[in-house]
Scaffold this motif. Structure first.
Motif, mmCIF file in Angstrom:
data_model
loop_
_atom_site.group_PDB
_atom_site.id
_atom_site.type_symbol
_atom_site.label_atom_id
_atom_site.label_comp_id
_atom_site.label_asym_id
_atom_site.label_seq_id
_atom_site.Cartn_x
_atom_site.Cartn_y
_atom_site.Cartn_z
ATOM 1 N N ARG A 152 5.735 2.593 -0.480
ATOM 2 C CA ARG A 152 4.750 3.337 -0.013
ATOM 3 C C ARG A 152 4.312 2.806 1.430
ATOM 4 N N VAL A 153 4.042 1.315 1.560
ATOM 5 C CA VAL A 153 3.723 0.779 2.695
ATOM 6 C C VAL A 153 4.896 0.804 3.595
ATOM 7 N N GLN A 177 -4.353 -5.047 7.580
ATOM 8 C CA GLN A 177 -4.009 -4.683 6.281
ATOM 9 C C GLN A 177 -4.930 -3.788 5.526
ATOM 10 N N SER A 178 -6.293 -3.967 5.693
ATOM 11 C CA SER A 178 -7.223 -3.157 5.352
ATOM 12 C C SER A 178 -6.992 -1.804 5.715
ATOM 13 N N GLU A 179 -6.636 -1.441 6.880
ATOM 14 C CA GLU A 179 -6.088 0.094 7.577
ATOM 15 C C GLU A 179 -5.271 0.504 6.717
ATOM 16 N N GLN A 189 -5.157 -6.326 -1.032
ATOM 17 C CA GLN A 189 -4.646 -7.305 -1.659
ATOM 18 C C GLN A 189 -3.195 -7.048 -1.847
ATOM 19 N N ARG A 190 -2.920 -5.703 -2.367
ATOM 20 C CA ARG A 190 -1.564 -5.193 -2.762
ATOM 21 C C ARG A 190 -0.769 -4.990 -1.426
ATOM 22 N N VAL A 191 -1.534 -4.499 -0.325
ATOM 23 C CA VAL A 191 -0.796 -4.241 0.770
ATOM 24 C C VAL A 191 -0.362 -5.682 1.503
ATOM 25 N N ASN A 192 -1.108 -6.483 1.034
ATOM 26 C CA ASN A 192 -0.768 -7.984 1.708
ATOM 27 C C ASN A 192 0.524 -8.705 1.100
ATOM 28 N N ALA A 194 2.768 -6.538 -0.367
ATOM 29 C CA ALA A 194 3.853 -5.644 -0.256
ATOM 30 C C ALA A 194 4.530 -6.223 1.294
ATOM 31 N N LEU A 195 3.523 -6.487 2.375
ATOM 32 C CA LEU A 195 3.911 -6.919 3.511
ATOM 33 C C LEU A 195 4.644 -8.261 3.250
ATOM 34 N N GLY A 196 4.307 -9.017 2.782
ATOM 35 C CA GLY A 196 4.892 -10.284 2.194
ATOM 36 C C GLY A 196 6.637 -10.099 2.028
ATOM 37 N N ARG A 197 6.451 -9.096 0.912
ATOM 38 C CA ARG A 197 7.923 -8.694 0.421
ATOM 39 C C ARG A 197 8.720 -8.127 1.350
ATOM 40 N N LEU A 198 8.015 -7.052 2.293
ATOM 41 C CA LEU A 198 8.958 -6.718 3.229
ATOM 42 C C LEU A 198 9.336 -7.674 4.335
ATOM 43 N N GLU A 199 8.706 -8.684 4.650
ATOM 44 C CA GLU A 199 8.895 -9.457 5.411
ATOM 45 C C GLU A 199 9.818 -10.228 5.000
#
Length: 224
Positions: A152-153, A177-179, A189-192, A194-199
């Motif tokens: 989703r991110v 990330q909050s946006e 936190q979950r976005v954080n 997810a972003l790490g994984r996508l990175e």
DNA sequence: TCATTAAATTGTT
DNA sequence: AACAATTTAATGA
């Protein structure tokens, strides 16, 4: 991006207008500043016109009967939206909420229709935009239930980078990330995570106050 | 221009 | 949800 003039210059339909048309449109547009978290136009309110994000970031949420809220779309600076409500000449059905301090341009309905009648380039732009949006919503429905948080991110970012809808968006998008959490319905936190994984997958790079997209195609095709 | 402080954002528990 | 660490923005010398 801060000035209306600058936003117009970066809009695909703008260069196609002659000098008189540009002057007329520019004079008709009204700009409003909205504080972060502020509502631009309440649901059911009168449609002032076609809306453009001069600066900032807005979301268009919808409330489900059970009280949950879901974001239909996020619009970054440079994007125009709301053409559906203007064309149908009906009250706007969705709230427009600023995710951070934003500046919204309002093109009156009358001017909008005048452009359709007098500028083939503008009409063509609208057709393309409506088509892109159709694909956007179909994809959103399709992926709503199929994708996990990372997906989703990824889709959300891919949508914000859609060059057809938002041409002026650069590879680095200023969005916290909050946006992103507000847009995707996930916790910060979950976005954080997810972003790490996508990175890790080298689809994007994170940095303070924003993300840099490495592969829009990769994000758009991400499944999981 | 540099140093200090406040505010915003991020990473982790 | 709460906390600490980090980055940016703002302020004034």
């Amino acid at each position: 991006m801060q000035l209306l003039r600058q936003m117009l210059d970066e809009s695909d339909w703008w260069p196609g207008l002659d000098a008189d048309q540009q002057q007329r449109v520019h004079a008709a547009i009204v700009v409003r500043d909205i504080d972060a978290g502020g509502i631009f136009s309440a649901r059911g309110g009168l449609v002032a016109g076609w809306l453009g994000v001069v600066d900032g970031l807005v979301k268009i949420p919808i409330d489900a009967p059970d009280g949950r809220s879901m974001t239909l779309a996020g619009v970054p600076a440079g994007g125009w939206f709301g053409e559906g409500s203007v064309l149908k000449d009906e009250p706007r059905r969705y709230d427009v909420i600023a995710l951070r301090d934003s500046r919204i341009a309002v093109m009156p309905r009358q001017t909008f229709h005048w452009l359709i009648d007098n500028s083939p380039g503008f009409s063509r732009f609208l057709l393309v935009q409506l088509n892109e949006r159709l694909g956007h919503f179909i994809a959103a429905i399709e992926h709503q239930r199929l994708l996990g948080p990372e997906g989703r991110v990824a889709r959300c970012l891919a949508q914000l980078f859609n060059p057809q809808l938002y041409p002026s968006t650069r590879s680095r998008l200023r969005i916290s990330q909050s946006e992103l959490g507000l847009l995707t319905g996930l916790s910060r936190q979950r976005v954080n995570q997810a972003l790490g994984r996508l990175e890790e997958l080298r689809l994007l790079e994170t940095s303070y106050g924003g993300v840099t997209v490495v592969s829009v195609e990769g994000l758009d095709a991400f499944e999981g």
